[in-house]
Design a protein around this motif. Structure first.
Motif, PDB file in Angstrom:
ATOM      1  N   LEU A 122       0.705  -1.116  -0.074  1.00 18.39           N
ATOM      2  CA  LEU A 122      -0.044  -0.068  -0.006  1.00 18.39           C
ATOM      3  C   LEU A 122       0.971   1.163  -0.154  1.00 18.39           C
ATOM      4  N   LEU A 123       1.959   1.195   0.987  1.00 18.47           N
ATOM      5  CA  LEU A 123       2.860   2.614   0.944  1.00 18.47           C
ATOM      6  C   LEU A 123       3.523   2.662  -0.482  1.00 18.47           C
ATOM      7  N   VAL A 124       3.736   1.536  -1.195  1.00 16.47           N
ATOM      8  CA  VAL A 124       4.493   1.579  -2.495  1.00 16.47           C
ATOM      9  C   VAL A 124       3.502   2.325  -3.261  1.00 16.47           C
ATOM     10  N   ALA A 125       2.092   1.740  -3.360  1.00 17.85           N
ATOM     11  CA  ALA A 125       1.077   2.023  -4.287  1.00 17.85           C
ATOM     12  C   ALA A 125       0.689   3.831  -4.199  1.00 17.85           C
ATOM     13  N   VAL A 126       1.076   4.100  -2.974  1.00 18.12           N
ATOM     14  CA  VAL A 126       0.486   5.643  -2.730  1.00 18.12           C
ATOM     15  C   VAL A 126       1.514   6.581  -3.281  1.00 18.12           C
ATOM     16  N   GLY A 127       2.759   6.064  -3.366  1.00 13.25           N
ATOM     17  CA  GLY A 127       3.794   6.784  -3.853  1.00 13.25           C
ATOM     18  C   GLY A 127       3.647   7.334  -5.258  1.00 13.25           C
ATOM     19  N   ALA A 128       3.177   6.396  -6.227  1.00 14.18           N
ATOM     20  CA  ALA A 128       2.846   6.495  -7.697  1.00 14.18           C
ATOM     21  C   ALA A 128       1.447   7.580  -7.778  1.00 14.18           C
ATOM     22  N   ILE A 129       0.291   7.039  -6.611  1.00 17.46           N
ATOM     23  CA  ILE A 129      -0.703   8.025  -6.902  1.00 17.46           C
ATOM     24  C   ILE A 129      -0.397   9.540  -6.415  1.00 17.46           C
ATOM     25  N   ILE A 216      -6.330  11.660  -0.291  1.00 22.15           N
ATOM     26  CA  ILE A 216      -6.386  10.101  -0.339  1.00 22.15           C
ATOM     27  C   ILE A 216      -5.342   9.437  -0.124  1.00 22.15           C
ATOM     28  N   VAL A 217      -3.957   9.899  -0.346  1.00 18.77           N
ATOM     29  CA  VAL A 217      -2.731   9.526   0.015  1.00 18.77           C
ATOM     30  C   VAL A 217      -2.657   9.692   1.220  1.00 18.77           C
ATOM     31  N   ALA A 218      -2.887  10.649   1.876  1.00 20.85           N
ATOM     32  CA  ALA A 218      -2.605  10.956   3.447  1.00 20.85           C
ATOM     33  C   ALA A 218      -3.497  10.092   4.014  1.00 20.85           C
ATOM     34  N   VAL A 219      -4.694   9.702   3.766  1.00 22.27           N
ATOM     35  CA  VAL A 219      -5.619   8.831   4.636  1.00 22.27           C
ATOM     36  C   VAL A 219      -4.890   7.328   4.652  1.00 22.27           C
ATOM     37  N   ILE A 220      -4.198   6.790   3.256  1.00 17.82           N
ATOM     38  CA  ILE A 220      -3.931   5.681   3.303  1.00 17.82           C
ATOM     39  C   ILE A 220      -2.790   5.374   4.063  1.00 17.82           C
ATOM     40  N   VAL A 221      -1.779   6.578   3.964  1.00 14.70           N
ATOM     41  CA  VAL A 221      -0.776   6.374   4.937  1.00 14.70           C
ATOM     42  C   VAL A 221      -0.837   6.366   6.237  1.00 14.70           C
ATOM     43  N   TRP A 222      -1.936   7.217   6.953  1.00 15.04           N
ATOM     44  CA  TRP A 222      -2.491   6.976   8.122  1.00 15.04           C
ATOM     45  C   TRP A 222      -3.055   5.908   8.768  1.00 15.04           C
ATOM     46  N   SER A 223      -3.753   5.217   7.760  1.00 12.62           N
ATOM     47  CA  SER A 223      -4.498   4.086   8.180  1.00 12.62           C
ATOM     48  C   SER A 223      -3.711   2.838   8.190  1.00 12.62           C
ATOM     49  N   THR A 224      -2.346   2.898   7.274  1.00 13.86           N
ATOM     50  CA  THR A 224      -1.520   1.993   6.972  1.00 13.86           C
ATOM     51  C   THR A 224      -0.544   1.579   7.981  1.00 13.86           C
ATOM     52  N   TRP A 225       0.016   2.949   8.582  1.00 12.03           N
ATOM     53  CA  TRP A 225       1.244   3.110   9.487  1.00 12.03           C
ATOM     54  C   TRP A 225       1.185   2.241  10.757  1.00 12.03           C
ATOM     55  N   GLY A 226       0.036   2.022  11.500  1.00  8.66           N
ATOM     56  CA  GLY A 226       0.049   1.282  12.289  1.00  8.66           C
ATOM     57  C   GLY A 226       0.050  -0.300  12.055  1.00  8.66           C
ATOM     58  N   LEU A 227      -0.610  -0.413  10.800  1.00  7.18           N
ATOM     59  CA  LEU A 227      -0.599  -2.161  10.557  1.00  7.18           C
ATOM     60  C   LEU A 227       1.128  -2.378  10.237  1.00  7.18           C
TER      61      LEU A 227
END
Length: 328
Positions: A122-129, A216-227
């Motif tokens: 997910l973190l790699v994907a948001v870089g492209a976004i 969207i990128v910020a939300v994804i990073v925030w929700s993914t960081w703990g995981l």
């Protein structure tokens, strides 16, 4: 230590075993102190994957037709979620496979690796976004706001239903929590896209489309960081979140007859099962099976540790090679 007399007590709920080489009086317990994702999550994965595959196709098509990078970004993220759901589903299947001579714990750690994979992917994907959104600031294009709103509204429904399918298992299993968080975040992101489409429709502010993409990128990073943090630490055999190793040490040191404790290890065998091993110094003599079973039960009930192995040493003069805390 290989010179000890070995007697082991195992509590597997329905059967007992005696005689395990390598442990002086070991107690193992597998009981209600841990939980497993119910079998119905197989249906949840199948439904979630089917819904999201269909939605990705629709969203990507209309993202191109509407010149909306926000829709394309959300479609790309939903595609990564499809892959994530597939990986998580495979991991749950592998996790229940029986142990073998080589994989003595079975493949219980598969969900941990799946959660780590999903977080990194997910973190790699948001870089492209993010990169595509930034480029749109320099080259804004017309966006069909009404189309964006309609498609994103469908996304709210699809992602909301999928998140609901995993809600009941989100607290007890990091793998299921990963699936739930991704879907819940997607529902929130789709809501943001609807708002952006509405504003663009009435104002013509095309720059708002890449702004929403970055949100969207910020939300994804925030929700993914703990995981990412939790799955990484569990994959490195760290003490699982929610278990205080100091409290566990004090509990074991406070058991009747225990004069000292060393070689304490606590780690996740899977996303729902935790293991503990420790050496207890008991100068008064070796305890009976009742002591060991009670110790394992107490650890399970107080700390949720389901698989406990205790080795007993009776002489303070015993030169245990694992006695220093820095030795693993």
């Amino acid at each position: 230590m290989t010179s000890h007399d070995a007697r082991a007590g195992h509590d597997h709920g329905s059967h007992d075993h005696d005689g395990e080489a390598g442990h002086d009086h070991a107690g193992h317990s597998h009981g209600p102190g841990h939980s497993h994702a119910p079998a119905s999550f197989g249906t949840a994965f199948a439904i979630g994957i089917a819904l999201n595959v269909g939605f990705v196709a629709v969203e990507a098509t209309y993202g191109v037709l509407a010149n909306s990078v926000a829709l394309l970004a959300d479609a790309g993220h939903n595609l990564s979620d499809v892959l994530g759901l597939i990986v998580a589903w495979i991991a749950t299947v592998l996790a229940v496979r029986a142990p073998s001579a080589r994989f003595t714990y079975g493949m219980k750690a598969s969900p941990i690796l799946a959660a780590l994979f999903n977080a990194v992917f997910l973190l790699v994907a948001v870089g492209a976004i993010a990169w595509e959104a930034i480029q749109r600031f320099g080259e804004p294009v017309p966006v069909a706001g009404k189309t964006v709103m309609v498609v994103a509204a469908i996304g709210i429904l699809v992602n909301g239903i999928t998140a609901w399918l995993f809600a009941s298992g989100a607290k007890g299993d990091i793998n299921i929590r990963g699936a739930f968080l991704h879907m819940a975040a997607d529902a929130a992101v789709s809501a943001g896209v609807v708002i952006a489409g509405l504003v663009i429709l009435y104002t013509g502010w095309t720059w708002l489309d890449p702004v929403v993409s970055l949100a969207i990128v910020a939300v994804i990073v925030w929700s993914t960081w703990g995981l990412l943090r939790d799955s990484l630490t569990l994959s490195l055999a760290a003490v699982p979140p929610g278990i205080d190793p100091v409290a566990v040490r004090r509990h074991l040191e406070g058991l009747p007859g225990v004069a000292a404790l060393h070689d304490l290890h606590i780690w996740a065998m899977s996303t729902t099962d935790t293991c503990l091993t420790a050496h207890l110094l008991m100068p008064g003599g070796r305890p009976d099976d009742a002591f060991l079973m009670a110790a394992a039960t107490g650890i399970r009930e107080r700390f949720g540790i389901s698989h406990t192995t205790l080795q007993v040493e009776t002489s303070e003069a015993t030169a245990c090679a694992l006695a220093p805390d820095h030795v693993v």
